[in-house]
Design a protein around this motif. Sequence first.
Motif, PDB file in Angstrom:
ATOM      1  N   GLU A 100       0.807  -1.221   0.000  1.00  0.00           N
ATOM      2  CA  GLU A 100       0.000   0.000   0.000  1.00  0.00           C
ATOM      3  C   GLU A 100       0.839   1.268   0.000  1.00  0.00           C
ATOM      4  O   GLU A 100       0.493   2.263  -0.619  1.00  0.00           O
ATOM      5  N   ASN A 101       1.986   1.250   0.699  1.00  0.00           N
ATOM      6  CA  ASN A 101       2.786   2.463   0.884  1.00  0.00           C
ATOM      7  C   ASN A 101       4.017   2.569  -0.001  1.00  0.00           C
ATOM      8  O   ASN A 101       4.707   3.579   0.027  1.00  0.00           O
ATOM      9  N   GLY A 102       4.334   1.535  -0.763  1.00  0.00           N
ATOM     10  CA  GLY A 102       5.412   1.617  -1.729  1.00  0.00           C
ATOM     11  C   GLY A 102       6.798   1.382  -1.167  1.00  0.00           C
ATOM     12  O   GLY A 102       7.013   0.518  -0.332  1.00  0.00           O
ATOM     13  N   TYR A 120       5.775   4.984  -4.995  1.00  0.00           N
ATOM     14  CA  TYR A 120       4.804   3.887  -4.843  1.00  0.00           C
ATOM     15  C   TYR A 120       5.179   2.682  -5.665  1.00  0.00           C
ATOM     16  O   TYR A 120       4.660   1.599  -5.464  1.00  0.00           O
TER      17      TYR A 120
END
Length: 121
Positions: A100-102, A120
């Motif tokens: 989700e946050n890369g 990302y």
Amino acid sequence: MENFISIVEIPTGSFARAVAFYQSVFNIGIREIDMQGTQMGLFPGGGPVNVALIKGDDYKPSAIGTLVYFNGGDDLQNVLHKVEPAGGRVLLPKTLIDAENGFYALFTDTEGNRMGLHSYK
């Protein structure tokens, strides 16, 4: 309040060396100005958050203070591979945070400031 952060100042030991480093790594132009006897190098963009290199008696580069993460674009590796040829040092290679946050990475600039990159992908 649109953004909590308004201005980020990055201390320099050698203003010219720092300007050359950031221009090379991020492929940008930095506008140099004198602000009441303090050298400043303004990153492009402006807007709600402004970033500037700064050279003044009260500004000291540091590897142990606040950590700023630059936007690494679509893939931070495209920026990170420019760090060492420009005189900086990669501290942490591209690392997955989670799906989700890369990704993130850490480097030091030519002045000894510890900085981060985020993307990302």
